[in-house]
Motif scaffolding. Sequence first.
Motif, PDB file in Angstrom:
ATOM      1  N   TRP A   1      -7.751  -1.610  -4.817  1.00 44.23           N
ATOM      2  CA  TRP A   1      -6.311  -1.502  -5.069  1.00 44.23           C
ATOM      3  C   TRP A   1      -5.980  -0.238  -5.862  1.00 44.23           C
ATOM      4  CZ3 TRP A   1      -2.431  -3.805  -2.755  1.00 44.23           C
ATOM      5  CH2 TRP A   1      -2.672  -4.994  -2.064  1.00 44.23           C
TER       6      TRP A   1
ATOM      7  N   CYS B   1       0.722  -1.264  -6.273  1.00 41.39           N
ATOM      8  CA  CYS B   1      -0.752  -1.237  -6.152  1.00 41.39           C
ATOM      9  C   CYS B   1      -1.397  -1.199  -7.531  1.00 41.39           C
ATOM     10  CB  CYS B   1      -1.197  -0.026  -5.336  1.00 41.39           C
ATOM     11  SG  CYS B   1      -0.795  -0.107  -3.587  1.00 41.39           S
TER      12      CYS B   1
ATOM     13  N   ARG C   1       0.815  -1.219   0.000  1.00 45.09           N
ATOM     14  CA  ARG C   1       0.000   0.000   0.000  1.00 45.09           C
ATOM     15  C   ARG C   1       0.846   1.266   0.000  1.00 45.09           C
ATOM     16  NH1 ARG C   1      -2.795   1.163   4.060  1.00 45.09           N
ATOM     17  NH2 ARG C   1      -4.473   2.322   3.026  1.00 45.09           N
TER      18      ARG C   1
ATOM     19  N   ASP D   1      -5.942   2.424  -3.385  1.00 45.28           N
ATOM     20  CA  ASP D   1      -4.681   2.361  -2.634  1.00 45.28           C
ATOM     21  C   ASP D   1      -3.530   2.956  -3.438  1.00 45.28           C
ATOM     22  OD1 ASP D   1      -5.925   1.186  -0.502  1.00 45.28           O
ATOM     23  OD2 ASP D   1      -5.277  -0.857  -0.980  1.00 45.28           O
TER      24      ASP D   1
END
Length: 936
Positions: free
Chosen positions: A456, A437, A431, A459
């Motif tokens: 994701w 990511c 992250r 993130d």
Amino acid sequence: MDHINQKPQGNAPEPVPRASSDPLLVTKFLPPTLSHELIARPRLLALLNAGLHRRLVFISAAAGFGKTTLLASWVRSLASGHHLPAAWVSLDAGDNAPVQFWTYVLTALEQCQPGLSPLPVASLSEIPQPSWQAVLTALVNNLARQREHLVLVLDNYEEMTEPTIHAQLAFLLEHLPPTLCVVVATQTGSPFSLARLRAQAQIQELRTKQLRASREEITTFLCNVMDLRLTEQETREVDVRLQGWWAGIRLAALSLEGGAHPSELLQARQGTQPELFAYLVQEVLNRQKEQVQRFLLRTSILPCLCNSLCDTVLEQHDSQFFLEEVERANLFLNPLDEQRQWYAYCPFWASVLRARLEQTSPTEVPLLHLRASQWYAAQQMRSNAIQSALHAHDWLWAALQMEQIPAQRLFFLKYAQLPSWIEQLPREVVRERPRLCLAYARSLFWVAHPGITESWVHDARSAWTRAQRREEQAASTRGVHEPETPASLLGEIAALQAAIASFYHGDPGATRAFCQEALSHLDEQQRILRCHITLAQAQANFSQGYFARSTQKMQEEWSQIKAEDDRVLEGAYLYVVIQEMILMGNLHQAWQLCEQALHALQTLEGDQSTWLCWHYASQASLLHEWNQLEEAQYLAEQAIELGEQAEVLAFLPLAYTILMRIALSQERLEEAQKAFQQLDYAWRVMPSPYRTAIWSSVDQMRLWLAGGHLEQARHWVRDLEQKDPLVSPLARERQQVACVRLLLAEAQPDQALTLLNPLVKQATVTQRWNHVLEMWLLQTQAYQMLQRQQDVLSLLSQAVHLGAPEGYIRHFVDEGALIADLLSQLRQQNPRMEDLPYLETLLGAFNQQPILQPTDRKKEPSLSPQPLLDPLTTREHEVLHLLARGASNQEIAEALVVVAGTVKHHITHILNKLEATNRTQAVVRARALGLLSQGE
């Protein structure tokens, strides 16, 4: 810990030349060279020779029964005695992904027989995720044209646990021509069914029973090879105690050679074979010099050994001496090349050494892996560096190695394991790295729940923002170094968000906002990404039902795509255009574009990507409309097979919808219901209300009405009325058309027309003639119920005129007998109408319809599914129920508090027991067997 790539010590062996910087290991293509002469085993060589004219030679036995030694000896005898070429691949855990597995196999075949591989070996690593179904088909065709016989040996196949690999290898074996014999050596049973090969006498099997050392072989080995003089009674004791287990015999011989007495040795342990094995290992290890023991234990973590690598791992400069010493002592170290640069321990020996290392020096193991990773990184062996870093649990170093992969190469063949690598990192590590990511989100786009992909991407954006702030604070000390978070990376993130918003949500506003943001940050050189943005904009227009806006822009960029020679992007562009052509009613032009796309994707010099399944589905849809139902079904099934093997889960709902539509046209309600069950599961795995409305809503309503399930249809409509309307006008239209069909089935023509009239007007304005034709036919049925005969025939005449140029058939025929009667009336009233030949074709298609009465369906026998020969365990039942809910491997692992690798192991066993090749088939079969409720 200092993460600086160390310089290589000494001269590292040359890898296989590649177009990439992460080469294949040449040693994996070489049968092990035996350090010491072993006894001849003519009876086993005869069995192997007898299998040459069969498709598969399957060798299965536990570690230490001499599988690899036997095969190495046999391959050399083939070369010298039969002049028969053999391609050899020594598999390991790093090959447990379809792209990596088949890359090694195709490279081995190409080295053995140039021109055999359907893809150019030199560019294998540069090709993004091929469709292996098409590759294997081309390979079979190439093999069929060969006159020379060839052998392919896959050693250590137990390392392969990925179900997709098993399914692909089973496909190859099923279609093999007689010019290739595949040899599989494994410590486990077959992960795919061998029943058909046995029935066809196309398999030669060697099991533990055949591989066990005979009494005579034991005597010859101990006497002639090890120079040990045992009495007949002592030899018999060795045989009885060790049961022909070669590893135990060799270890026992080493112990006896060191002075142990046979009776003491054999009576020392009366437990299980593993206990005896551990004892013998200790006997052998304990008799070695301390420096040799240290070398053996600490180099056991390496899949392959060379002087320079060992020096780095052990922090010494005399590893070559120890390699030679260990080889001379016959301590299960085999050279992998004639120059003796690379070595490998026998697997059973290495596994026990590693276990012993974990017991004696557990804190040292991560450090050894880290040193190996640094050596690999210095050699530009990026994949090995990453895998060793993960073994070391040095997450920061592993993440750094992954970030070293150039962004444009992240999804090329050699990095196909990137998603699985990222999964092994703690999420908090990933992250903080926007590139990782983003890379992970991209890998999930087609195969994971859209919500997971979006998480994701979110993130990635958050990580980019945090990194950007850190860089701004440290700007004064960064100098001229390139920033880790360039603005172009934010543009890439926004481009992926645009793709999600357009494809999964049909949200034109959000899509255009993300596209504008992406274009403001991307460099001019990032032309391919800019083309992807144009695709997202086209999808946004599609969701609104407008095509003219995007057609011109896509045509402008077409030359750029051709110049880049990006076959995947070319296929994607053509797919979007094909869908537009179909909705605009240009069926023949759509077919021509399908042919063009398939030609581009199937060209050997280019990529054979997973986009093939989308174009097969488009062709199946067109053939269905033209009433070529058998051909349509064949293509739909081919598309599903491709999509399932490539795990393009986002595609499967479309394919199952087409399959259901074809079954409805054939009035095969049970087949249609089966396809609907698969469709329902596919939507649970990859939910998208927008796509559900666009692809499936009308056809699922037709299925309910055909089966008399009116209450289920009413429940769907009531549920729809309680939900917020979808953003996409086109999606709302398809839902309303489904509602119209229910209203007509309930004899409510006025309400149906109230819904239809504005829809027809909008579809006409946007020139979506495919939908206009469908809605005209529904209006015709409503007019007929209201006895507005003049409107009926007038509108039906327009429908015939609209459908004639493109040859529409199923649009008319699938509406049933009422339309057939009305068409007959139209022909009687207008015997000289312009479209009379087409009208005759339509009426002829009605006459070809199968007649299946409801009573006939009731009489059809219901075949009870056969129970499983090997029942599921309690844990496998738990995994199966989670699979049925659409859970991912990671979600199952979290729910059951196990690691993802354990989940893969359970899923492999479930697929084998249910005789399924993928999750969807497993769930459907489990439901049929009563292992799952129909609601799951």
